[in-house]
Each structure stands twice: as C-alpha cells, then as structure tokens.
Design a protein around this motif. Structure first.
Motif, PDB file in Angstrom:
ATOM      1  N   THR A  79       0.843  -1.209   0.000  1.00 23.48           N
ATOM      2  CA  THR A  79       0.000   0.000   0.000  1.00 23.48           C
ATOM      3  C   THR A  79       0.877   1.257   0.000  1.00 23.48           C
ATOM      4  N   THR A  93       0.371  -3.054   4.320  1.00 25.38           N
ATOM      5  CA  THR A  93      -0.720  -3.306   5.253  1.00 25.38           C
ATOM      6  C   THR A  93      -0.706  -4.789   5.584  1.00 25.38           C
ATOM      7  N   THR A 145      -3.132  -0.843   8.893  1.00 30.73           N
ATOM      8  CA  THR A 145      -2.903  -0.049   7.687  1.00 30.73           C
ATOM      9  C   THR A 145      -1.736   0.925   7.780  1.00 30.73           C
ATOM     10  N   ILE A 155      -7.147  -2.059   0.033  1.00 28.84           N
ATOM     11  CA  ILE A 155      -7.856  -2.027   1.318  1.00 28.84           C
ATOM     12  C   ILE A 155      -9.369  -1.964   1.132  1.00 28.84           C
TER      13      ILE A 155
END
Length: 295
Positions: free
Chosen positions: A167, A176, A193, A223
């Motif tokens: 990410t 993440t 995250t 996500i």
C-alpha cells in the motif's frame, strides 16, 4: 484449492539457556512466500480445525508523544503462545515487553508497516533486550531488518498469519498487514494499515517518496476491496478514535470518498508543517531504529 502459487517456509530454531525467560524463548516461525507456478496445490491450512477470534490475543497500545498505535497479536491457542508486535515505539518498549511477559507470550517478530518519520521504531531496542526476536519490514522500504516481506507473503505466528498487502503512497515501502481469510483464521478480518489509511483520513504524501496518486490507488485497490466488515487499525490517530471498518471509510472518509483528481488536489493543499522528528527518526528507522548506526 489455492490459487496458482507455491509456498516455502524459512524456519529458525535456537537453543536457549534453561534460565532464559519463557516469555522470550524463541518459537518456530515462518514467512510464506507466494511464487507464481502453473501447478495447483492443496492448502496445508485446510487440515486445521476452525476456531473463533477468541483464539487471537489482541492488544491495542498507545504512545502519546507521537500518537502512535502499537499492536500486539498472539496465538493464545498455541502451546507456545507466539506473538508479534506491529509498529513498536522506542519510548514504550519496556511497557510492551513487560506486558508480553505478564501474558506469558513468546515474542517472535517486531514488525513495521513502513519507515516512520514521526518516531523511532522500537525494533532495534527490542532486539537488544530480546536478541532472538526478528525485525520485519517491507523489502521496498530499503531499510535494514532481519526479514523482508513482499506483497502476498504471509507472516505466521502459531496457527495464525498475517498477509502482506503493498500500500505505497505515504512512503514507497508502506505495507498493510491483514489477518487471514480462511475459515481457521479470526473473523471479522483485521487490517493494520500503518499511515496509508487513517480513520477518516490518510497519511501525508509530501515526503519519503510519497505520491497522492499512488496512495489513492493503493487504498482503493488493496484495502477498500476487503470485506466491508474488515476492522481497520491505523498506526496513528489524533482525535481519539481507535478502530474503523472498510464499510465506514468507504462511506465517511472525507478524502477517499472523492474522485482521484479531487483527492490529489486535497493532498497538494494540506500545507502541513515539516515533521519535527523526521531528521532523527528516518535515519534511525532505516537501520532498525538503532540510533548509533544512524549517526
């Protein structure tokens, strides 16, 4: 049946003195690597019995100076109770290790979601106090660690695991960590995250190779495609929030509910101040939080 991939495991064992603290005795650990392969193989996880999320011991810990969350996860059902920390902070290492000892856990990993700019990671200090703990960070971060993870890898602790999602956008090496999606893993799923996605916000993109375009794509493709019930645990919060869900952020995040061009414009006009710890934190975190090496 699994998708087209093979897994291989790195397993390290070490002998400890009988006088060593049981909380920090080394337990078998592994990181599974996903490698494209035309063969289809049967998952070893399929033979494990199903258990509820009560088998996962979970603690959310807070460091007030940088408003950083550190997460402790352990397999409470495993005889050795292997555990890992996500985003430990140097200032609170003694607190974290004390808690781990009190709970009778065996710390295996100290992991980071990325190279932080607002605090010094606790991984180096943890390793000096508990030498057989392994530090973990993404290969893309360019930082020093014992083990490097890439997208699709699985970090195993006992019979539980975290899957690695790339990410980037806040930094080029952001990942993440997500709990597994198989029936034998805790439900609902949990996503850690880092600074990519915050509760009703996101990480800044104006330093450390950041990119608002890349961050937008990362969050929406990696996500926001997780189940809406997935619990979201960020590395920071500045307003007193502790947890959100994918469904909530899809509906209420004031930045990421916008289209990409609007998001990029928002990020370009935040006018944020220069991070006060960046000149200390980044060099140290590039070498596992060991400040003497950074200097």
């Amino acid at each position: 049946m699994l998708p087209k991939m093979l897994r291989f495991h790195f397993t390290t064992l070490s002998n400890f003195s009988p006088k060593a603290s049981p909380a920090f005795a080394l337990t078998p650990f592994s990181i599974s690597k996903a490698i494209p392969n035309p063969a289809r193989i049967r998952s070893q996880m399929a033979s494990f019995s199903t258990f509820s999320s009560s088998k996962l011991l979970f603690r959310q810990l807070f460091e007030k100076e940088s408003s950083t969350y550190t997460y402790l996860l352990a397999d409470a059902s495993h005889p050795e109770k292997p555990a890992l920390l996500i985003d430990p902070v140097d200032r609170t290492v003694d607190r974290d290790l004390s808690l781990i000892e009190q709970l009778g856990l065996k710390l295996v990993y100290a992991t980071n979601t990325h190279v932080h700019a607002d605090h010094v990671t606790g991984t180096g200090l943890i390793k000096s106090k508990v030498p057989h703990v392994k530090s973990v960070i993404s290969k893309a971060s360019g930082a020093t660690a014992d083990l490097y993870v890439e997208p699709g890898d699985k970090v195993h602790f006992g019979d539980l695991f975290l899957e690695v999602l790339a990410t980037p956008g806040h930094t080029k090496g952001c990942v993440t960590y997500v709990t597994g999606d198989t029936p034998d893993q805790p439900q609902p799923r949990m996503a850690f995250t880092g600074d990519a996605l915050l509760i009703r916000g996101c990480g800044r993109t104006d330093f450390q190779g950041g990119s608002s375009e890349q961050l937008y794509k990362s969050i929406h493709s990696q996500i926001f495609t997780l189940p809406k019930s997935t619990l979201l645990y960020p590395a920071h919060d500045y307003k007193g929030f502790t947890v959100s869900t994918v469904g909530e952020e899809l509906q209420y995040n004031p930045r990421l509910t916008k289209d990409e061009e609007t998001f990029k414009n928002i990020m370009a006009n935040l006018n944020l101040s220069y991070p006060k710890m960046i000149d200390i934190a980044v060099p140290a975190n590039m070498v596992c939080g060991i400040q003497s090496k950074a200097n």
